[in-house]
Design a protein around this motif. Structure first.
Motif, PDB file in Angstrom:
ATOM      1  N   PRO A   7      21.022  -4.434   2.867  1.00 13.95           N
ATOM      2  CA  PRO A   7      20.136  -4.891   1.802  1.00 13.95           C
ATOM      3  C   PRO A   7      19.159  -3.786   1.413  1.00 13.95           C
ATOM      4  O   PRO A   7      18.954  -2.830   2.168  1.00 13.95           O
ATOM      5  N   VAL A   8      18.560  -3.919   0.255  1.00 15.29           N
ATOM      6  CA  VAL A   8      17.583  -2.943  -0.201  1.00 15.29           C
ATOM      7  C   VAL A   8      16.277  -3.669  -0.502  1.00 15.29           C
ATOM      8  O   VAL A   8      16.266  -4.649  -1.237  1.00 15.29           O
ATOM      9  N   ALA A   9      15.207  -3.174   0.099  1.00 12.32           N
ATOM     10  CA  ALA A   9      13.870  -3.708  -0.175  1.00 12.32           C
ATOM     11  C   ALA A   9      12.872  -2.585   0.040  1.00 12.32           C
ATOM     12  O   ALA A   9      13.123  -1.658   0.818  1.00 12.32           O
ATOM     13  N   ASP A  10      11.764  -2.663  -0.636  1.00 14.33           N
ATOM     14  CA  ASP A  10      10.661  -1.733  -0.436  1.00 14.33           C
ATOM     15  C   ASP A  10       9.823  -2.286   0.704  1.00 14.33           C
ATOM     16  O   ASP A  10       9.137  -3.301   0.542  1.00 14.33           O
ATOM     17  N   LEU A  11       9.894  -1.649   1.874  1.00 11.48           N
ATOM     18  CA  LEU A  11       9.194  -2.177   3.043  1.00 11.48           C
ATOM     19  C   LEU A  11       7.679  -2.093   2.919  1.00 11.48           C
ATOM     20  O   LEU A  11       6.968  -2.725   3.687  1.00 11.48           O
ATOM     21  N   GLY A  12       7.196  -1.344   1.959  1.00 12.60           N
ATOM     22  CA  GLY A  12       5.764  -1.302   1.691  1.00 12.60           C
ATOM     23  C   GLY A  12       5.308  -2.442   0.798  1.00 12.60           C
ATOM     24  O   GLY A  12       4.113  -2.610   0.547  1.00 12.60           O
ATOM     25  N   ALA A  48      -3.958   4.428   3.858  1.00 17.24           N
ATOM     26  CA  ALA A  48      -3.103   4.941   4.937  1.00 17.24           C
ATOM     27  C   ALA A  48      -2.937   3.898   6.033  1.00 17.24           C
ATOM     28  O   ALA A  48      -1.837   3.717   6.573  1.00 17.24           O
ATOM     29  N   TRP A  49      -4.022   3.212   6.378  1.00 15.05           N
ATOM     30  CA  TRP A  49      -3.934   2.140   7.376  1.00 15.05           C
ATOM     31  C   TRP A  49      -3.008   1.034   6.901  1.00 15.05           C
ATOM     32  O   TRP A  49      -2.118   0.595   7.635  1.00 15.05           O
ATOM     33  N   VAL A  50      -3.207   0.581   5.678  1.00 11.22           N
ATOM     34  CA  VAL A  50      -2.421  -0.535   5.145  1.00 11.22           C
ATOM     35  C   VAL A  50      -0.949  -0.160   5.071  1.00 11.22           C
ATOM     36  O   VAL A  50      -0.075  -0.943   5.464  1.00 11.22           O
ATOM     37  N   GLU A  51      -0.644   1.044   4.579  1.00 10.10           N
ATOM     38  CA  GLU A  51       0.758   1.448   4.465  1.00 10.10           C
ATOM     39  C   GLU A  51       1.444   1.477   5.824  1.00 10.10           C
ATOM     40  O   GLU A  51       2.555   0.947   5.980  1.00 10.10           O
ATOM     41  N   GLN A  52       0.804   2.076   6.825  1.00 13.93           N
ATOM     42  CA  GLN A  52       1.429   2.187   8.142  1.00 13.93           C
ATOM     43  C   GLN A  52       1.580   0.828   8.811  1.00 13.93           C
ATOM     44  O   GLN A  52       2.627   0.537   9.400  1.00 13.93           O
ATOM     45  N   LEU A  53       0.568  -0.024   8.715  1.00 12.38           N
ATOM     46  CA  LEU A  53       0.672  -1.358   9.313  1.00 12.38           C
ATOM     47  C   LEU A  53       1.699  -2.213   8.575  1.00 12.38           C
ATOM     48  O   LEU A  53       2.416  -2.993   9.199  1.00 12.38           O
ATOM     49  N   THR A  54       1.803  -2.038   7.272  1.00 11.85           N
ATOM     50  CA  THR A  54       2.762  -2.816   6.496  1.00 11.85           C
ATOM     51  C   THR A  54       4.191  -2.383   6.793  1.00 11.85           C
ATOM     52  O   THR A  54       5.038  -3.209   7.164  1.00 11.85           O
ATOM     53  N   VAL A  55       4.480  -1.093   6.632  1.00 12.43           N
ATOM     54  CA  VAL A  55       5.858  -0.604   6.806  1.00 12.43           C
ATOM     55  C   VAL A  55       6.294  -0.661   8.264  1.00 12.43           C
ATOM     56  O   VAL A  55       7.416  -1.077   8.570  1.00 12.43           O
ATOM     57  N   ASN A  56       5.427  -0.251   9.181  1.00 10.93           N
ATOM     58  CA  ASN A  56       5.812  -0.107  10.582  1.00 10.93           C
ATOM     59  C   ASN A  56       5.742  -1.404  11.389  1.00 10.93           C
ATOM     60  O   ASN A  56       6.367  -1.497  12.438  1.00 10.93           O
ATOM     61  N   LEU A  57       4.992  -2.392  10.914  1.00 11.79           N
ATOM     62  CA  LEU A  57       4.806  -3.618  11.699  1.00 11.79           C
ATOM     63  C   LEU A  57       5.076  -4.891  10.901  1.00 11.79           C
ATOM     64  O   LEU A  57       5.909  -5.704  11.307  1.00 11.79           O
TER      65      LEU A  57
END
Length: 182
Positions: A7-12, A48-57
């Motif tokens: 599947p394709v999704a924007d993880l952010g 930067a915090w929001v992007e990393q917590l969103t994509v990585n967690l």
């Protein structure tokens, strides 16, 4: 993998993850995406915090929740490709390490919750790996990048495949993959 569904999704963008159409049965879900922006706590931006917590967690949590019915139908496996940063935090890595420590907690809770449903959950903790992300990290650190010093991505993939191919009578909850001696 033959017959693999990608599947394709924007993880952010978590609503993008929520809209994914998933098959009725899944043998496995491997979470291997990640982003990193280095900086000390005093200066790291909210973005930067929001992007990393969103994509990585958050994205792996949302996608896993959405995939659980399909994984339960096949007694599937969830593999969370974490990081050495999920085991220890170093200066300038606060947001990334927080996201990866959270991913470790997600895996631990999910493992206990899904065991009665026959779903296995494993975390793979690679050390520095020769990827474009690692080249970016070196640039952020102001260091020269030599891919030959780090774990090859193929080696990490072999560890993931080992976890996925393990007979059903066992599970590997955690595996660390570190650069070998040079």
């Amino acid at each position: 993998f033959p017959g693999a569904w990608t599947p394709v999704a924007d993880l952010g963008d978590l609503p993008s993850v929520e809209r994914l159409e998933l098959p009725a049965e899944l043998d496995s879900v491997v979470h291997s995406a990640g982003v990193v922006t280095l900086g000390d706590v005093a200066s790291l931006s909210t973005a930067a915090w929001v992007e990393q917590l969103t994509v990585n967690l958050a994205a792996p949590a949302v996608l896993t929740r959405r995939a659980l019915p399909a994984l339960r139908a096949r007694r599937g496996t969830v593999v969370l490709v974490n990081s050495g940063g999920g085991l220890a935090a170093n200066p300038h890595w606060s947001a990334y390490a927080a996201s990866k420590h959270g991913l470790r907690a997600l895996a631990d809770a999910l493992r206990a919750e899904e065991a009665p449903h026959g779903v296995r959950v494993s975390s793979v903790y690679p050390g520095r790996t020769a990827t474009p992300m690692q080249a970016s990290v070196h640039e952020q650190e102001g260091k020269d990048y030599d891919a030959g010093r780090w774990v090859r991505p193929e080696t990490v993939a072999e560890a993931v495949l080992h976890v996925l191919d393990l007979p059903r009578d066992a599970t590997i909850p955690d595996v660390s993959v570190r650069p070998g001696p040079r």
